[in-house]
Enzyme design. Structure first.
Site, PDB file in Angstrom:
ATOM      1  N   SER A  39       0.836  -1.205   0.000  1.00  0.00           N
ATOM      2  CA  SER A  39       0.000   0.000   0.000  1.00  0.00           C
ATOM      3  C   SER A  39       0.867   1.250   0.000  1.00  0.00           C
ATOM      4  O   SER A  39       1.753   1.396   0.840  1.00  0.00           O
ATOM      5  CB  SER A  39      -0.851   0.082   1.272  1.00  0.00           C
ATOM      6  N   HIS A  71      -3.667  -0.836  -4.605  1.00  0.00           N
ATOM      7  CA  HIS A  71      -2.945  -2.040  -5.026  1.00  0.00           C
ATOM      8  C   HIS A  71      -3.392  -2.289  -6.464  1.00  0.00           C
ATOM      9  O   HIS A  71      -4.517  -2.709  -6.682  1.00  0.00           O
ATOM     10  CB  HIS A  71      -3.363  -3.258  -4.196  1.00  0.00           C
ATOM     11  N   HIS A  97      -3.926 -10.359   0.306  1.00  0.00           N
ATOM     12  CA  HIS A  97      -3.788 -10.409   1.768  1.00  0.00           C
ATOM     13  C   HIS A  97      -4.634 -11.527   2.359  1.00  0.00           C
ATOM     14  O   HIS A  97      -5.663 -11.913   1.792  1.00  0.00           O
ATOM     15  CB  HIS A  97      -4.256  -9.088   2.389  1.00  0.00           C
ATOM     16  N   TYR A  99      -6.594 -11.235   4.812  1.00  0.00           N
ATOM     17  CA  TYR A  99      -7.935 -10.743   5.180  1.00  0.00           C
ATOM     18  C   TYR A  99      -8.928 -10.797   4.030  1.00  0.00           C
ATOM     19  O   TYR A  99     -10.119 -10.611   4.234  1.00  0.00           O
ATOM     20  CB  TYR A  99      -7.869  -9.319   5.759  1.00  0.00           C
ATOM     21  N   GLU A 100      -8.433 -11.053   2.805  1.00  0.00           N
ATOM     22  CA  GLU A 100      -9.367 -11.149   1.679  1.00  0.00           C
ATOM     23  C   GLU A 100     -10.179 -12.433   1.745  1.00  0.00           C
ATOM     24  O   GLU A 100     -11.184 -12.584   1.035  1.00  0.00           O
ATOM     25  CB  GLU A 100      -8.599 -11.034   0.344  1.00  0.00           C
ATOM     26  N   ALA A 127       2.988  -1.048   4.184  1.00  0.00           N
ATOM     27  CA  ALA A 127       2.594   0.079   5.024  1.00  0.00           C
ATOM     28  C   ALA A 127       2.264  -0.502   6.387  1.00  0.00           C
ATOM     29  O   ALA A 127       1.711  -1.594   6.473  1.00  0.00           O
ATOM     30  CB  ALA A 127       1.352   0.745   4.445  1.00  0.00           C
ATOM     31  N   MET A 214      -0.640  -5.949   7.888  1.00  0.00           N
ATOM     32  CA  MET A 214      -1.473  -7.083   7.482  1.00  0.00           C
ATOM     33  C   MET A 214      -0.866  -7.883   6.330  1.00  0.00           C
ATOM     34  O   MET A 214      -1.603  -8.471   5.535  1.00  0.00           O
ATOM     35  CB  MET A 214      -2.862  -6.571   7.095  1.00  0.00           C
ATOM     36  N   SER A 215       0.461  -7.886   6.243  1.00  0.00           N
ATOM     37  CA  SER A 215       1.063  -8.604   5.100  1.00  0.00           C
ATOM     38  C   SER A 215       2.444  -9.122   5.469  1.00  0.00           C
ATOM     39  O   SER A 215       2.781  -9.271   6.632  1.00  0.00           O
ATOM     40  CB  SER A 215       1.172  -7.651   3.905  1.00  0.00           C
ATOM     41  N   ASN A 238       1.127   5.462   9.876  1.00  0.00           N
ATOM     42  CA  ASN A 238       0.283   6.024  10.954  1.00  0.00           C
ATOM     43  C   ASN A 238       0.797   5.490  12.288  1.00  0.00           C
ATOM     44  O   ASN A 238       1.437   4.442  12.327  1.00  0.00           O
ATOM     45  CB  ASN A 238      -1.182   5.594  10.759  1.00  0.00           C
ATOM     46  N   HIS A 250      -7.717   4.063   5.875  1.00  0.00           N
ATOM     47  CA  HIS A 250      -6.898   3.588   4.762  1.00  0.00           C
ATOM     48  C   HIS A 250      -6.370   4.752   3.915  1.00  0.00           C
ATOM     49  O   HIS A 250      -5.261   4.682   3.379  1.00  0.00           O
ATOM     50  CB  HIS A 250      -7.729   2.623   3.908  1.00  0.00           C
TER      51      HIS A 250
HETATM   52  N1  HPA Z   1      -2.389  -1.635  11.569  1.00  0.00           N
HETATM   53  C1  HPA Z   1      -2.386  -2.667  10.710  1.00  0.00           C
HETATM   54  N2  HPA Z   1      -2.058  -2.558   9.434  1.00  0.00           N
HETATM   55  C2  HPA Z   1      -1.705  -1.337   8.997  1.00  0.00           C
HETATM   56  C3  HPA Z   1      -1.694  -0.219   9.831  1.00  0.00           C
HETATM   57  C4  HPA Z   1      -2.047  -0.376  11.192  1.00  0.00           C
HETATM   58  O1  HPA Z   1      -2.055   0.576  12.002  1.00  0.00           O
HETATM   59  N3  HPA Z   1      -1.294   0.835   9.076  1.00  0.00           N
HETATM   60  C5  HPA Z   1      -1.071   0.366   7.826  1.00  0.00           C
HETATM   61  N4  HPA Z   1      -1.321  -0.948   7.767  1.00  0.00           N
END
Ligand code: HPA
Length: 276
Positions: A39, A71, A97, A99-100, A127, A214-215, A238, A250
């Protein structure tokens, strides 16, 4: 929609077929290094110049169409000058991912394909949220180690793979020579798609984690298990949940990635020729 029957019945065979398709389409028998752009990282590849080849990932055996904004689901090939020698980089813009909900096989298909296409080094970018309060938004961090909180492995059966040097120390040293300001951290793999709760972030910090995303973790394991060296770079997009009290979204993740794209691009451009 790409073909995925073989992916689920024999994922390694699917990676071999995908690698053959890439060799045929690109006219390049073997690639040297692969990059998976997460991302916000997609525009960092502009630093590598113009690709010599591009296709939609789903044209290749086993690849699913992209599910997330930011993506773009493309596979590219780049020719990179490494001190007069030609290096070939295979670049995946976007990834699948956990989570998909499509299972683990599509998550690791790209890196398996890359290794079968000849890649000896796999660069995984992502990210992430910063758990370590010393981290600033927009800061890249090298992954030194990970904690898997998904309990999902890409490997099955009696494959007891050692992970003590999963994120290659040799390569981390090369990258730190390129940019001595880079720090290293421990990345937690969180399944998502929800971000973490503040309590979960506190748990992760207590466990010794610096970054959460998440990856990356299943891909690192799958690539390492096939014998490739892995470099993981997280971009802190973040502060993790509860750190500042701000809500997570996001769009902020994508925006932070875009803002750091030039720096990330020149880092990658500087590092790739030194990898092999
Ligand atoms: N948590 C999980 N996945 C992420 C985050 C987060 O704060 N930021 C970007 N991907």
């Amino acid at each position: 929609m790409g073909k995925t029957e073989l992916l689920y019945s024999d994922p390694i065979a699917a990676a071999v077929v995908a690698a053959e398709e890439i060799a045929k389409k690109t006219g390049i028998a073997s690639h040297d290094v692969a990059l998976v752009m997460g991302s916000g990282w997609v525009s960092a590849v502009d630093a590598l110049g113009a690709p010599v080849f591009e296709c939609n990932a789903e044209e290749i055996e086993g690849f699913l169409p992209p599910a997330v904004e930011g993506h773009s689901g493309k596979i590219r090939s780049y020719e990179i000058d490494a001190n007069g020698k030609k290096m070939r980089a295979l670049v995946f813009l976007g990834r699948t991912h956990l989570y998909e909900g499509k299972g683990i096989e599509p998550v690791v298909h790209g890196v398996r394909t890359a290794v079968k296409a000849g890649c000896k080094v796999i660069i995984l970018t992502n990210a992430c949220g910063g758990i370590n309060t010393a981290y600033k938004v927009g800061q890249p961090v090298l992954i030194r180690d990970h904690i898997s909180l998904t309990a999902v492995s890409p490997l099955s059966g009696a494959t007891f793979v050692d992970l003590t040097d999963l994120y290659s120390k040799r390569i981390r040293e090369i990258v730190k020579k390129e940019d001595s300001s880079l720090q290293e951290g421990v990345y937690v793999h969180w399944r998502g798609p929800t971000y973490e709760t503040p309590a979960e972030i506190l748990m992760m910090r207590t466990m010794g984690a610096d970054l959460v995303g998440m990856s990356t973790v299943p891909e690192a394991i799958a690539a390492h298990a096939l014998g490739a060296e892995v470099l993981g770079i997280s971009l802190v997009t973040n502060a993790a949940a509860g750190v500042t009290g701000e809500k997570l979204n996001h769009e902020e993740v994508i925006a932070a990635g875009k803002a750091a794209a030039d720096r990330m691009g020149s880092l990658l451009k500087g590092v790739i020729p030194k990898l092999l």
